[in-house]
Enzyme design. Structure first.
Site, short mmCIF file in Angstrom:
data_model
loop_
_atom_site.label_atom_id
_atom_site.label_comp_id
_atom_site.label_asym_id
_atom_site.label_seq_id
_atom_site.Cartn_x
_atom_site.Cartn_y
_atom_site.Cartn_z
N THR A 126 0.82 -1.22 0.00
CA THR A 126 0.00 0.00 0.00
C THR A 126 0.85 1.26 0.00
O THR A 126 1.99 1.26 0.50
CB THR A 126 -0.90 -0.01 1.26
OG1 THR A 126 -1.49 1.28 1.42
CG2 THR A 126 -0.12 -0.32 2.53
N ASP A 127 0.27 2.36 -0.47
CA ASP A 127 0.96 3.66 -0.41
C ASP A 127 1.15 4.13 1.03
O ASP A 127 1.93 5.04 1.29
CB ASP A 127 0.22 4.74 -1.23
CG ASP A 127 -1.24 4.96 -0.83
OD1 ASP A 127 -1.72 4.32 0.13
OD2 ASP A 127 -1.90 5.81 -1.47
N GLU A 128 0.41 3.51 1.97
CA GLU A 128 0.48 3.99 3.36
C GLU A 128 1.84 3.72 3.99
O GLU A 128 2.18 4.32 5.01
CB GLU A 128 -0.65 3.38 4.19
CG GLU A 128 -1.98 3.72 3.55
CD GLU A 128 -3.19 3.61 4.45
OE1 GLU A 128 -3.05 3.68 5.67
OE2 GLU A 128 -4.28 3.45 3.89
N TYR A 150 -1.65 -0.23 11.14
CA TYR A 150 -1.85 -0.91 9.85
C TYR A 150 -0.67 -0.65 8.92
O TYR A 150 -0.06 -1.58 8.38
CB TYR A 150 -3.16 -0.43 9.19
CG TYR A 150 -3.25 -0.75 7.70
CD1 TYR A 150 -3.32 -2.08 7.26
CD2 TYR A 150 -3.24 0.26 6.74
CE1 TYR A 150 -3.39 -2.38 5.89
CE2 TYR A 150 -3.31 -0.03 5.38
CZ TYR A 150 -3.39 -1.35 4.96
OH TYR A 150 -3.45 -1.65 3.63
N LYS A 154 2.17 -3.33 7.34
CA LYS A 154 2.45 -3.54 5.92
C LYS A 154 3.93 -3.24 5.62
O LYS A 154 4.56 -3.95 4.83
CB LYS A 154 1.55 -2.65 5.06
CG LYS A 154 0.06 -2.95 5.17
CD LYS A 154 -0.36 -4.32 4.67
CE LYS A 154 -0.28 -4.46 3.17
NZ LYS A 154 -0.85 -5.76 2.71
#
Ligand code: NAD
Ligand code: TYD
Length: 340
Positions: A126-128, A150, A154
């Protein structure tokens, strides 16, 4: 590549990938391994249920025995890992399951890949992992600055992938997708939550000033990005999959209300999410160089998505019961009460 294990294939993006792969590649067998947590839903796989090339196994990616059994039963050669706890707000309420699945689960998949000699794994990230991007655009070599449990889970998975690649020379590729939306998305994320609540004329809890920026990617475009990297990505590399469509949250909510013909007075500004990243934005040149382009404009995709939830109440009304209502209460009751 012939027998592809899709972990988390009963979730939102995983099931879209399974439906797409069954339609697109008549030579592949698709085996779904999914724990069927609150977010896993076999209704998402009904369109492929009767295909002889689709198989379903219920189980946990963090169980070595389960992964080994499934790999051996179906002669799996490739893994595409979607399995994860995926909702930031739940990671703030209780992070345990994020460590179990996103970190330990990914490690077990890597270890089984090493021990059982699998050909390739694509890991969906993810971009997060890049954290808040005040200006400019994240490129794949940027450092990780995760700000939620979260995002940290990741990022941790990605660090283990890097180590396994360097140490054991595994063929692993990573995709980092931006905020994804479309049909069959569990109604806890912004768009499906707000669409289904607005259908019932209920208040829409917008965090803070609503001026946070996300880059919106239609699920079908996310899936073709993953397909492109699976077939053409270089071993050991990560690829951003950006919607290239930055919008403030408030604009997105106004757009969905317009599409539904509902009034803006449903919007409630509520207490912000702690550690809330203001902006995500990625550069996508590396994936474009492999030939990928998104096919859907935001405006068309949002209309299509809104219409899908209007037409498929059978799908989401039964989700919004039981545990869902407990979660909704824990996350929103106080916020909404304070906003009134
Ligand atoms: P989702 O929450 O809809 O689905 C997750 C699926 O994983 C569910 O079917 C669940 O049952 C399954 N699962 C959870 N724990 C498991 C375990 N231990 N073993 C086996 N299966 C398990 O998630 P999603 O939105 O479809 O996201 C899929 C992937 O894409 C995730 O890895 C997420 O981090 C990533 N991602 C999501 C977005 C987004 O906007 N939704 C954007 C970028 C990346
Ligand atoms: P979300 O769909 O949870 O995705 P992410 O946190 O992965 O970006 O949220 C998208 C944006 O919408 C994010 O800035 C948080 C905001 N948001 C709200 O304002 N209210 C809500 O009830 C939810 C779920 C999200």
């Amino acid at each position: 590549m012939k027998n592809i294990l899709v972990t988390g294939g009963a979730g939102f993006i995983g099931s879209a990938f399974v439906r797409y792969m069954i339609d697109t590649y008549p030579e592949y067998n698709i085996i779904v391994l999914d724990k069927l947590t609150y977010a896993g839903n076999l209704d998402n796989l009904l369109p492929v249920h009767d295909s002889p090339r689709y198989h379903f196994e219920r189980g946990d990616i963090a169980s070595r025995e389960t992964v080994q059994r499934v790999v051996e039963t179906y002669s799996v050669d490739t893994i595409v890992n979607f399995a994860a706890e995926s909702h930031v707000d739940r990671s703030i309420l209780q992070p345990d399951a994020f460590i179990h699945t996103d970190v330990v689960g990914t490690y077990i998949l890597l270890d089984m890949m090493r021990l059982l000699g699998l050909e390739r794994m694509l890991h969906v990230s993810t971009d997060e992992v890049y954290g808040d991007v005040a200006e400019g655009y994240s490129v794949e070599t940027d450092s990780f600055q995760p700000n939620s449990p979260y995002a940290a889970s990741k990022a941790s998975a990605e660090l283990m992938i890097r180590a396994y690649r360097q140490t054991y020379d595994l063929d692993v590729v990573v995709t980092r997708g931006s905020n994804t939306f479309g049909p069959y998305q569990y109604p806890e994320k912004l768009l499906p939550l707000f669409i289904t609540e607005a259908i019932d004329d209920r208040p829409l809890p917008l965090y803070g000033d609503g001026m946070q920026v996300r880059d919106w990617l239609f699920v079908e475009d996310h899936v073709t990005g993953i397909d492109t990297v699976l077939h053409h990505g270089a071993a050991g590399e990560a690829y951003n999959i950006a919607g290239e469509c930055e919008k403030h949250n408030i604009e997105v909510v106004r757009e969905l209300l317009r599409a539904l013909g509902k009034p803006e007075k449903l919007i409630r500004h509520v207490k912000d999410r702690p550690g809330h990243d203001r902006r995500y934005a990625m550069n996508c040149d590396k994936l474009h160089a492999l030939g990928w382009q998104r096919q859907h404009s935001f405006e068309d995709a949002i209309r299509l998505t809104v219409q899908w939830y209007v037409d498929n109440e059978w799908w989401w009304r039964k989700i919004k019961t039981g545990e869902y209502l407990e979660y909704y209460k824990a996350q929103y009751a106080e916020r909404l009460a304070e906003s009134d």
